[in-house]
Design a protein around this motif. Structure first.
Motif, mmCIF file in Angstrom:
data_model
loop_
_atom_site.group_PDB
_atom_site.id
_atom_site.type_symbol
_atom_site.label_atom_id
_atom_site.label_comp_id
_atom_site.label_asym_id
_atom_site.label_seq_id
_atom_site.Cartn_x
_atom_site.Cartn_y
_atom_site.Cartn_z
ATOM 1 N N ALA A 157 -25.043 -15.577 26.053
ATOM 2 C CA ALA A 157 -25.406 -15.745 24.640
ATOM 3 C C ALA A 157 -26.225 -14.559 24.147
ATOM 4 O O ALA A 157 -26.375 -14.378 22.942
ATOM 5 C CB ALA A 157 -26.190 -17.038 24.458
ATOM 6 N N VAL A 160 -25.075 -12.329 21.213
ATOM 7 C CA VAL A 160 -25.098 -13.062 19.932
ATOM 8 C C VAL A 160 -26.540 -13.214 19.461
ATOM 9 O O VAL A 160 -26.848 -13.037 18.278
ATOM 10 C CB VAL A 160 -24.417 -14.449 20.080
ATOM 11 N N ASP A 164 -28.385 -11.767 16.080
ATOM 12 C CA ASP A 164 -29.167 -12.634 15.201
ATOM 13 C C ASP A 164 -30.565 -12.052 14.978
ATOM 14 O O ASP A 164 -31.069 -12.027 13.852
ATOM 15 C CB ASP A 164 -29.272 -14.031 15.816
ATOM 16 N N TYR A 258 -35.422 -18.335 21.455
ATOM 17 C CA TYR A 258 -33.955 -18.282 21.500
ATOM 18 C C TYR A 258 -33.522 -18.899 22.829
ATOM 19 O O TYR A 258 -33.724 -18.316 23.882
ATOM 20 C CB TYR A 258 -33.465 -16.837 21.381
ATOM 21 N N THR A 260 -30.319 -20.900 24.910
ATOM 22 C CA THR A 260 -28.864 -21.111 24.832
ATOM 23 C C THR A 260 -28.496 -22.581 24.681
ATOM 24 O O THR A 260 -27.759 -22.950 23.772
ATOM 25 C CB THR A 260 -28.169 -20.535 26.087
ATOM 26 N N THR A 283 -27.742 -22.630 20.603
ATOM 27 C CA THR A 283 -26.307 -22.546 20.321
ATOM 28 C C THR A 283 -25.753 -23.966 20.230
ATOM 29 O O THR A 283 -26.440 -24.930 20.564
ATOM 30 C CB THR A 283 -25.547 -21.784 21.429
ATOM 31 N N ASP A 284 -24.498 -24.079 19.809
ATOM 32 C CA ASP A 284 -23.858 -25.400 19.741
ATOM 33 C C ASP A 284 -23.046 -25.695 21.005
ATOM 34 O O ASP A 284 -22.036 -26.397 20.953
ATOM 35 C CB ASP A 284 -22.988 -25.524 18.485
ATOM 36 N N SER A 285 -23.495 -25.161 22.162
ATOM 37 C CA SER A 285 -22.826 -25.459 23.443
ATOM 38 C C SER A 285 -22.915 -26.956 23.732
ATOM 39 O O SER A 285 -22.048 -27.534 24.382
ATOM 40 C CB SER A 285 -23.476 -24.670 24.585
ATOM 41 N N VAL A 301 -26.892 -21.534 16.246
ATOM 42 C CA VAL A 301 -25.987 -20.379 16.148
ATOM 43 C C VAL A 301 -24.631 -20.794 16.730
ATOM 44 O O VAL A 301 -24.579 -21.346 17.838
ATOM 45 C CB VAL A 301 -26.564 -19.175 16.941
ATOM 46 N N MET A 303 -21.084 -20.817 18.649
ATOM 47 C CA MET A 303 -20.482 -20.124 19.792
ATOM 48 C C MET A 303 -18.957 -20.041 19.684
ATOM 49 O O MET A 303 -18.313 -19.382 20.499
ATOM 50 C CB MET A 303 -20.848 -20.830 21.098
ATOM 51 N N TYR A 333 -18.424 -11.735 14.781
ATOM 52 C CA TYR A 333 -19.393 -12.500 13.977
ATOM 53 C C TYR A 333 -19.581 -11.875 12.592
ATOM 54 O O TYR A 333 -20.613 -12.072 11.967
ATOM 55 C CB TYR A 333 -20.736 -12.588 14.712
#
Length: 340
Positions: A157, A160, A164, A258, A260, A283-285, A301, A303, A333
């Protein structure tokens, strides 16, 4: 390249439907035509047994199962295994498991006598079920890749996140300080610090027992700095919020994090909402809950752009490691960070 289909075939479990749909949408953008998830029924019987029925022909297809093994970890893992069996018995040519969040990854070694290495057991189960390749994101421990005898692509991540940060802190980059919340996460924090050209600091913590933090010390001068805590998993957020407090006490101007994988269990959201942290970026994991989306200082954020590109690269037989670079991630992105 497979002869049966002009695109990779995606099928999704119930763990993270919104991410799966976002990947399918982006796949359609790349292919220039609408791309749908393979139609299937994944349900529970009254005794909580899982049943899977695939409604489309998948013979000879290159299949990608999108399923995080997040909470409820056992249900989601079992779904993944049963979906794999259904596809294998339906003559799919190859089955790749896209596991944005790999559950049980924290059980990657024996911490004391008579304990399991559950991550290795999960790896064995996935391979035995018929999965031929795994695509995952920020494994808790890199050595888990070695638990598998099949190819494992572990995405990061950090490019990314770097994008950001470059976007959000434009004009104040000289004041940034990347912070590792413990000694074990230094390599991850150092990588992000290198990407954005920021110095590195460490919060040294002494744990008495799991879930409790006994004492914390800041290594490095954070006076007047905008601190960015970097980690892979935020579970109950106790360590994270305490680290933010310690940094502010040590003279940090503001603290952001931040992380993941936003596991965010128990009192986590309440803790983050009431902490001194200005923002927590995840993230949207793992599918964000309503409470996560409503929390004023948590930001998600996506993914899907990175994962879609990785799936296409695997399908095309091209490099996945190219996605470790900022230059490759930036165009993917583009809509989100158009003026970095």
């Amino acid at each position: 390249m497979p002869s049966h289909s002009t695109e990779p075939k995606l099928i999704a479990g119930n763990a993270n439907q919104s991410l799966s749909k976002a990947i399918a949408r982006r796949m359609g953008m790349h292919r220039g035509s609408a791309s749908e998830l393979v139609s299937a029924r994944i349900e529970r019987f009254t005794d909580a047994e899982i049943f899977v029925e695939v409604f489309e022909n998948v013979r000879g297809e290159d299949m990608f199962i999108i399923q995080s093994t997040s909470n409820p970890a056992n249900d989601n893992l079992m779904e993944l295994l049963i979906m794999t069996d259904a596809l294998r018995r339906s003559s799919a040519a190859r089955i790749t498991a896209v596991i944005p969040y790999f559950g049980y990854a924290r059980q990657d070694r024996r911490t004391k006598a008579r304990t399991p290495i559950s991550a290795k057991l999960v790896a064995n189960m996935l391979t035995e079920a018929g999965i031929e390749r795994v695509l995952t994101l920020d494994l808790h421990a890199a050595q888990i890749q070695g638990f598998f005898d099949i190819p494992v692509d572990n995405l990061y991540a950090s490019p990314v996140f770097a994008l950001d940060i470059l976007h959000r802190f434009k004009g104040g980059m000289q004041d940034l300080m990347v912070v590792s919340p413990d000694v074990g996460g230094v390599a991850r924090a150092r990588e992000l610090a290198k990407r954005i050209g920021a110095p590195l600091s460490i919060v040294d913590k002494r744990r008495e027992k799991p879930g409790e933090v006994a004492e914390m010390t800041v290594i490095g001068d954070v006076t007047g700095k905008t601190c960015i805590i970097v980690d892979d998993i935020c579970d109950t957020a106790g360590t994270l919020c305490k680290a933010a407090e310690v940094l502010v006490e040590a003279g940090a101007a503001e603290v952001h994090a931040y992380i993941t994988h936003g596991v965010l269990s128990g009192p986590a959201i309440e803790r983050v909402g009431g902490s001194v942290m200005k923002s927590l970026v995840i993230t949207d994991s793992i599918e964000p809950s309503e409470a996560v989306r409503n929390c004023s200082n948590i930001r998600v954020v996506p993914m899907a752009p990175m994962l879609t590109q990785a799936i296409l690269n695997i399908w095309n037989g091209t490099s996945v490691s190219s996605l470790f670079e900022l230059d490759t991630i930036e165009p993917i992105y583009q809509g989100l960070y158009s003026e970095v």
